[in-house]
Design a protein around this motif. Structure first.
Motif, mmCIF file in Angstrom:
data_model
loop_
_atom_site.group_PDB
_atom_site.id
_atom_site.type_symbol
_atom_site.label_atom_id
_atom_site.label_comp_id
_atom_site.label_asym_id
_atom_site.label_seq_id
_atom_site.Cartn_x
_atom_site.Cartn_y
_atom_site.Cartn_z
ATOM 1 N N UNK A 181 0.856 -1.188 0.000
ATOM 2 C CA UNK A 181 0.000 0.000 0.000
ATOM 3 C C UNK A 181 0.893 1.240 0.000
ATOM 4 N N UNK A 182 0.297 2.366 -0.328
ATOM 5 C CA UNK A 182 1.048 3.613 -0.205
ATOM 6 C C UNK A 182 0.410 4.435 0.916
ATOM 7 N N UNK A 183 1.217 5.243 1.584
ATOM 8 C CA UNK A 183 0.658 6.017 2.685
ATOM 9 C C UNK A 183 1.597 7.100 3.178
ATOM 10 N N UNK A 184 0.987 8.034 3.929
ATOM 11 C CA UNK A 184 1.730 9.142 4.532
ATOM 12 C C UNK A 184 2.067 8.817 5.989
ATOM 13 N N UNK A 185 3.302 9.102 6.364
ATOM 14 C CA UNK A 185 3.670 8.987 7.775
ATOM 15 C C UNK A 185 3.048 10.188 8.490
ATOM 16 N N UNK A 186 2.178 9.938 9.481
ATOM 17 C CA UNK A 186 1.548 11.069 10.167
ATOM 18 C C UNK A 186 2.015 11.218 11.612
ATOM 19 N N UNK A 187 2.697 10.209 12.119
ATOM 20 C CA UNK A 187 3.281 10.310 13.460
ATOM 21 C C UNK A 187 4.325 9.206 13.582
ATOM 22 N N UNK A 188 5.397 9.475 14.285
ATOM 23 C CA UNK A 188 6.377 8.402 14.479
ATOM 24 C C UNK A 188 7.069 8.539 15.819
ATOM 25 N N UNK A 189 7.347 7.390 16.426
ATOM 26 C CA UNK A 189 8.139 7.402 17.660
ATOM 27 C C UNK A 189 9.166 6.288 17.576
ATOM 28 N N UNK A 190 10.285 6.471 18.265
ATOM 29 C CA UNK A 190 11.269 5.400 18.319
ATOM 30 C C UNK A 190 10.737 4.301 19.224
ATOM 31 N N UNK A 191 11.031 3.080 18.849
ATOM 32 C CA UNK A 191 10.517 1.941 19.591
ATOM 33 C C UNK A 191 11.689 1.024 19.931
ATOM 34 N N UNK A 192 11.877 0.767 21.213
ATOM 35 C CA UNK A 192 13.059 0.041 21.690
ATOM 36 C C UNK A 192 14.310 0.703 21.115
ATOM 37 N N UNK A 193 15.388 -0.068 20.934
ATOM 38 C CA UNK A 193 16.651 0.535 20.506
ATOM 39 C C UNK A 193 16.693 0.862 19.014
ATOM 40 N N UNK A 194 16.141 -0.017 18.215
ATOM 41 C CA UNK A 194 16.436 0.057 16.782
ATOM 42 C C UNK A 194 15.212 0.206 15.885
ATOM 43 N N UNK A 195 14.034 0.282 16.482
ATOM 44 C CA UNK A 195 12.833 0.235 15.648
ATOM 45 C C UNK A 195 12.026 1.528 15.711
ATOM 46 N N UNK A 196 11.059 1.634 14.797
ATOM 47 C CA UNK A 196 10.164 2.783 14.756
ATOM 48 C C UNK A 196 8.721 2.290 14.742
ATOM 49 N N UNK A 197 7.871 2.980 15.519
ATOM 50 C CA UNK A 197 6.437 2.738 15.476
ATOM 51 C C UNK A 197 5.810 3.989 14.868
ATOM 52 N N UNK A 198 5.073 3.808 13.769
ATOM 53 C CA UNK A 198 4.545 4.997 13.072
ATOM 54 C C UNK A 198 3.057 4.851 12.773
ATOM 55 N N UNK A 199 2.349 5.985 12.841
ATOM 56 C CA UNK A 199 0.987 6.028 12.307
ATOM 57 C C UNK A 199 1.114 6.389 10.843
ATOM 58 N N UNK A 200 0.416 5.632 10.012
ATOM 59 C CA UNK A 200 0.490 5.872 8.572
ATOM 60 C C UNK A 200 -0.929 5.981 8.044
ATOM 61 N N UNK A 201 -1.186 7.013 7.228
ATOM 62 C CA UNK A 201 -2.498 7.075 6.595
ATOM 63 C C UNK A 201 -2.381 6.488 5.200
ATOM 64 N N UNK A 202 -2.906 5.281 5.031
ATOM 65 C CA UNK A 202 -2.750 4.572 3.765
ATOM 66 C C UNK A 202 -3.972 4.760 2.875
ATOM 67 N N UNK A 203 -3.771 4.453 1.618
ATOM 68 C CA UNK A 203 -4.845 4.549 0.637
ATOM 69 C C UNK A 203 -5.892 3.458 0.843
ATOM 70 N N UNK A 204 -5.448 2.203 1.038
ATOM 71 C CA UNK A 204 -6.397 1.076 1.070
ATOM 72 C C UNK A 204 -6.953 0.771 2.451
ATOM 73 N N UNK A 205 -6.170 1.020 3.496
ATOM 74 C CA UNK A 205 -6.571 0.592 4.834
ATOM 75 C C UNK A 205 -6.931 1.747 5.764
ATOM 76 N N UNK A 206 -6.777 2.986 5.293
ATOM 77 C CA UNK A 206 -6.973 4.120 6.196
ATOM 78 C C UNK A 206 -5.796 4.217 7.147
ATOM 79 N N UNK A 207 -6.054 4.622 8.382
ATOM 80 C CA UNK A 207 -4.933 4.789 9.318
ATOM 81 C C UNK A 207 -4.507 3.436 9.882
#
Ligand SMILES: [Zn+2]
Length: 246
Positions: A5-31
């Motif tokens: 899917x394609x989508x916009x990153x609308x929020x992101x936070x670092x997760x543990x040492x090496x990862x990212x948790x992001x809110x994405x607004x996608x075309x097919x699935x919504x947020x």
């Protein structure tokens, strides 16, 4: 299950040492909420910076839980022109914040996706002051918060020449019902038809709307009151505390 899917990153936070948790607004699935495991270990599958309001292509793993694993991210558009201008950057961040805060997970609405896309693109040639009320009026309309402009919101009758706007009721009040609402402010026919025009006109035509300063001030007053009352945000204040003028 695996999907693209394609989508916009609308929020992101670092997760543990090496990862990212992001809110994405996608075309097919919504947020969605996506977990990018090992993002900071220079995995070649993540070629995007995942900065706020970048548009990317993703490979993701839809599942029942609220967080989906994302295994691939490639940048489609970074909107670099926005990052060189603090006012435009701040406005784009506000769009992302509003979409993140006022949409629910997994509810696909391509109109929100395209509103975000066209609003970001339009900031290239148009000022944040113009985009702010186009974005907010359209977002409120698409998401069902829309201020009501067709009938009196109290008695549901068509209003005559004099009309008022009540922020707490979220719409137009006629002359008769005006006494019922303490916060009813008179509104000019120009401002009410401008808001209606923005509600029903698509990009790029809507950008050509030309309003007098008095009318813009009136719309800003209504919109700001509406957003503060119903959404508890003030979209007219940017990140550095500067107020956008009508
Ligand atoms: Zn009425």
């Amino acid at each position: 299950m695996i999907d693209k899917d394609i989508g916009f990153v609308i929020k992101r936070i670092n997760f543990r040492e090496t990862s990212i948790l992001a809110s994405i607004y996608t075309m097919k699935f919504g947020k969605i909420q996506g977990l990018f495991k090992g993002f900071y270990t220079n995995k070649k599958e993540f070629s995007s910076s995942l900065d706020i309001f970048t548009l990317n292509e993703f490979v993701l793993y839809p599942r029942k839980s609220e967080i989906w694993l994302v295994s691939y991210a490639e940048l489609i558009d970074g909107y670099d022109f926005l990052r060189r201008d603090i006012d435009k950057n701040s406005m784009a961040a506000m769009f992302a914040r509003v979409v993140d805060k006022y949409t629910v997970l997994f509810y696909a609405n391509p109109r929100v996706f395209y509103l975000l896309k066209y609003s970001l693109e339009s900031l290239k040639s148009y000022s944040p002051e113009r985009l702010i009320y186009i974005f907010m009026i359209k977002f409120l309309t698409i998401c069902g918060f829309k201020p009501e402009f067709n009938l009196c919101i109290e008695c549901h009758r068509p209003y005559a020449d004099k009309m008022y706007f009540s922020v707490s009721s979220g719409g137009i009040i006629c002359d008769k019902c005006r006494v019922l609402k303490k916060d009813a402010h008179s509104i000019s026919p120009e401002a009410s038809s401008a808001i209606e025009y923005i509600q029903r006109t698509g990009f790029p035509q809507v950008l050509r709307i030309n309003l007098s300063k008095v009318c813009r001030e009136e719309i800003n007053f209504i919109l700001r009151g509406f957003c503060k009352y119903h959404l508890h945000i003030d979209p007219f204040l940017n990140m550095s505390g500067k107020e956008y003028q009508a």
